[in-house]
Design a protein around this motif. Structure first.
Motif, short mmCIF file in Angstrom:
data_model
loop_
_atom_site.label_atom_id
_atom_site.label_comp_id
_atom_site.label_asym_id
_atom_site.label_seq_id
_atom_site.Cartn_x
_atom_site.Cartn_y
_atom_site.Cartn_z
N ARG A 1 0.84 -1.21 0.00
CA ARG A 1 0.00 0.00 0.00
C ARG A 1 0.87 1.26 0.00
NH1 ARG A 1 -4.86 -2.10 4.01
NH2 ARG A 1 -6.37 -2.54 2.34
N MET A 2 1.95 1.23 0.78
CA MET A 2 2.85 2.38 0.79
C MET A 2 3.52 2.55 -0.58
SD MET A 2 4.05 4.93 2.34
CE MET A 2 3.38 4.62 3.98
N MET A 3 3.88 1.45 -1.21
CA MET A 3 4.47 1.51 -2.55
C MET A 3 3.49 2.13 -3.54
SD MET A 3 6.44 -2.12 -3.06
CE MET A 3 7.88 -2.56 -2.11
N THR A 4 2.22 1.73 -3.44
CA THR A 4 1.19 2.27 -4.33
C THR A 4 1.09 3.78 -4.18
OG1 THR A 4 -0.08 0.21 -4.16
CG2 THR A 4 -1.26 2.16 -4.95
N LEU A 5 1.08 4.22 -2.95
CA LEU A 5 0.98 5.66 -2.66
C LEU A 5 2.18 6.42 -3.24
CD1 LEU A 5 -0.47 7.99 -1.19
CD2 LEU A 5 0.83 7.35 0.87
N VAL A 6 3.37 5.92 -3.00
CA VAL A 6 4.59 6.60 -3.45
C VAL A 6 4.66 6.64 -4.97
CG1 VAL A 6 7.11 6.48 -3.50
CG2 VAL A 6 5.88 6.10 -1.35
N ILE A 7 4.42 5.51 -5.62
CA ILE A 7 4.49 5.45 -7.08
C ILE A 7 3.44 6.36 -7.71
CG2 ILE A 7 4.09 3.96 -9.09
CD1 ILE A 7 5.38 1.70 -7.41
N GLY A 8 2.25 6.36 -7.14
CA GLY A 8 1.20 7.22 -7.66
C GLY A 8 1.56 8.70 -7.59
N VAL A 9 2.13 9.12 -6.47
CA VAL A 9 2.51 10.53 -6.30
C VAL A 9 3.65 10.90 -7.25
CG1 VAL A 9 3.52 12.19 -4.69
CG2 VAL A 9 1.71 10.65 -3.91
N VAL A 10 4.64 10.02 -7.38
CA VAL A 10 5.76 10.30 -8.30
C VAL A 10 5.26 10.40 -9.74
CG1 VAL A 10 7.91 9.38 -9.25
CG2 VAL A 10 7.49 9.24 -6.79
N ALA A 11 4.37 9.49 -10.13
CA ALA A 11 3.81 9.54 -11.49
C ALA A 11 3.03 10.83 -11.71
CB ALA A 11 2.91 8.32 -11.73
N LEU A 12 2.30 11.26 -10.70
CA LEU A 12 1.57 12.52 -10.77
C LEU A 12 2.52 13.69 -11.05
CD1 LEU A 12 -1.05 13.73 -8.13
CD2 LEU A 12 0.59 15.29 -9.15
N LEU A 13 3.62 13.74 -10.30
CA LEU A 13 4.57 14.85 -10.44
C LEU A 13 5.22 14.85 -11.83
CD1 LEU A 13 6.26 14.72 -6.91
CD2 LEU A 13 4.56 16.35 -7.72
N PHE A 14 5.51 13.66 -12.36
CA PHE A 14 6.14 13.58 -13.68
C PHE A 14 5.15 13.89 -14.81
CE2 PHE A 14 9.73 11.64 -11.61
CZ PHE A 14 10.80 11.90 -12.46
N SER A 15 3.86 13.78 -14.53
CA SER A 15 2.85 14.04 -15.55
C SER A 15 2.47 15.51 -15.63
CB SER A 15 1.59 13.21 -15.28
OG SER A 15 1.86 11.83 -15.33
N LEU A 16 2.82 16.29 -14.62
CA LEU A 16 2.42 17.70 -14.61
C LEU A 16 3.02 18.50 -15.77
CD1 LEU A 16 2.38 18.54 -10.79
CD2 LEU A 16 0.43 18.45 -12.35
N PRO A 17 4.33 18.32 -16.07
CA PRO A 17 4.85 18.99 -17.27
C PRO A 17 4.36 18.23 -18.51
CG PRO A 17 6.63 18.33 -15.78
CD PRO A 17 5.40 17.60 -15.35
N GLN A 18 3.72 18.90 -19.42
CA GLN A 18 3.20 18.24 -20.62
C GLN A 18 4.35 18.10 -21.62
OE1 GLN A 18 -0.48 19.93 -22.09
NE2 GLN A 18 0.00 19.17 -24.13
N LEU A 19 5.13 17.01 -21.48
CA LEU A 19 6.39 16.89 -22.20
C LEU A 19 6.22 16.56 -23.67
CD1 LEU A 19 8.37 14.91 -19.46
CD2 LEU A 19 8.41 17.37 -19.93
N THR A 20 5.27 15.72 -24.02
CA THR A 20 5.13 15.28 -25.40
C THR A 20 3.71 14.79 -25.63
OG1 THR A 20 6.03 13.79 -27.11
CG2 THR A 20 5.85 12.90 -24.88
N SER A 21 3.39 14.43 -26.88
CA SER A 21 2.07 13.88 -27.15
C SER A 21 2.03 12.42 -26.74
CB SER A 21 1.72 14.02 -28.64
OG SER A 21 2.32 13.00 -29.39
N MET A 22 0.82 11.89 -26.57
CA MET A 22 0.66 10.51 -26.14
C MET A 22 1.20 9.54 -27.18
SD MET A 22 -3.15 10.92 -24.56
CE MET A 22 -3.17 9.41 -23.61
#
Length: 474
Positions: A360-381
């Motif tokens: 559960r802790m891993m899920t929380l950490v990975i989710g937050v890190v993925a959120l932070l990396f998704s904030l800059p709109q780096l490229t198209s899907m």
């Protein structure tokens, strides 16, 4: 920019339904296996909808139309049919996984027990890169969707999407992801069944065809060179995605062995219709010469213009459900890999009561890190998928040969993977993205095949069958 709080409320309401459902599901959680794999517990209905909910992604709804807009009919066919074929192709692999690796949990178990340490480490690194990159595309897709159709600022949209998914996937893990998937698929189908017909009733099929012929006749040309190249490269990209994606391996372990072929076949057939339906919206954009500033927003853009208010709401609910289901599945798949293939190697004697807390802790950490990396709109899907496609293509044959061919040499496999990825990216950046994917796939195949014929191994399949028995958790 004024925030439309009414639109935000709809997303929060939908998210609340997912979270409440997850809370009920998580109460039945009894072991870490329930959280990361749910071995052998899924029948046809939940097995099929779980696959569909994961594989119908933000890419399906956003990048599929992007491919159609860029490469016309061949782009739609390449994205739609070939990705569905990839699910079909995994069916015999899934059956073989049950036969030779019955006690596995992740795709990493194959590389750990079939190959050597260097292959195992290389694959884990590439798998983490792939899953995390795919996660970013879903975050980007969610942000673009809410920004384009509902005027919710991109950053707020990404944060909303990830927070809701993090909360409900942290509660029950795999059990929550698959349990909620059934309802998410129903919402997704609203987009496929309702939105494209509404748009075409408004615009008319004949005007769309005539407009495409006048504005961009190459988009209808079935011998269009860029389109043919995409059609040729798509199998390597999508089959590679499916084969190395731990999400599919989780479902291979989770479904009952006698239902494998039916579940994966149904999922493959059902999936094909989704991208083809939404990709048809790109043809309206071509014919009317109306397109957003960012081409990966073409489907929601056209739905908003020609579909009216109902299509607008249907698109939001269905596509956001697709994004949420895929993000949840990817986070859980990544947690499964990290826990099974990294954490348990460091702390193999973790007590049963603490295991669920750890994941559960891993899920929380990975989710937050993925959120932070998704904030800059780096490229198209689509561009992100193409970039990762070089890695996907390089592992198709190490995985396939590794499951079916005892002569596959582990040193040859490592060389094939490294050379395919390295040369593939050289071609990607110097000649073209699709050429890089094709090069990676073919090099991997030729080196694995020829090298193992010259230096054949003699692998004992009993090694795989015995693997994992001592790690089973009651």
């Amino acid at each position: 920019m004024n925030i439309p709080w009414g639109n935000v409320f709809i997303i929060l309401l939908l998210g609340a339904a997912f979270i409440i459902s997850s809370w009920f599901i998580s109460r039945k959680l009894s072991s870490v296996d329930d959280y990361i794999s749910g071995r052998g517990k899924l029948g046809v209905a939940f097995g099929t909808t779980s696959l569909l909910a994961f594989w119908i992604t933000g890419n399906t709804i956003m990048a599929g139309p992007e491919a159609a807009y860029v490469d016309g009919v061949l782009g739609a066919l390449g994205y739609g049919i070939m990705a569905g074929v990839a699910v079909f192709a995994f069916a015999p692999l899934a059956r073989r996984i049950h036969q030779v690796l019955p006690n596995g949990r992740t795709v990493g178990d194959l590389f750990k027990n079939r190959f050597d340490r260097k292959n195992y480490i290389l694959f884990l690194i590439m798998a983490f890169v792939w899953v995390f990159g795919f996660l970013m595309t879903q975050g980007i897709g969610g942000g673009l969707l809410l920004e384009q159709i509902f005027s919710v600022p991109y950053e707020l949209a990404v944060i909303l999407t990830f927070l809701i998914v993090i909360i409900y996937s942290t509660m029950g893990g795999f059990s929550s992801v698959t349990g909620i998937a059934f309802f998410q698929v129903m919402l997704i189908l609203v987009v496929v069944i309702v939105v494209p017909p509404i748009v075409y009733f408004t615009v008319g099929a004949t005007p769309v065809y005539e407009g495409m012929m006048q504005v961009n006749p190459d988009s209808l040309n079935l011998l269009n060179q860029p389109g043919l190249l995409f059609l040729f490269a798509a199998p390597a990209m999508f089959i590679g995605e499916v084969f190395m994606d731990n999400t599919f391996w989780q479902r291979a372990y989770a479904v009952r062995r006698d239902k494998i072929m039916g579940i994966f076949s149904l999922a493959g057939i059902g999936w094909i219709f989704v991208p083809l339906a939404v990709a048809s919206l790109a043809f309206v954009a071509i014919s009317t010469q109306q397109a957003p500033d960012q081409v990966n927003q073409v489907a929601p853009y056209i739905a908003e213009i020609y579909g009216g208010q109902f299509a607008k709401w249907a698109f939001l609910v269905g596509v956001w459900a697709a994004l949420a289901s895929t993000i949840a599945a990817l986070i859980n798949a990544l947690v499964s890999l990290i826990y099974n293939d990294v954490y348990l190697k460091i702390k193999p004697n973790t007590e049963g009561k603490n295991q669920i807390k750890v994941v559960r802790m891993m899920t929380l950490v990975i989710g937050v890190v993925a959120l932070l990396f998704s904030l800059p709109q780096l490229t198209s899907m689509l561009q992100m998928l193409l970039f990762l496609g070089v890695v996907n293509a390089a592992f198709i044959f190490p995985i396939t040969f590794g499951l079916f061919w005892k002569k596959l040499n582990v040193n040859v496999t490592f060389t094939a993977s490294v050379v395919a990825i390295a040369v593939g990216y050289v071609v990607y950046f110097t000649i073209g993205d699709l050429q890089g994917i094709v090069t990676s796939g073919w090099l991997s195949f030729l080196i694995c095949w020829i090298g193992s014929l010259l230096m054949p191994a003699n692998f004992n399949w009993k090694t795989l069958k015995d693997a994992g028995k001592e790690e089973e958790v009651s």
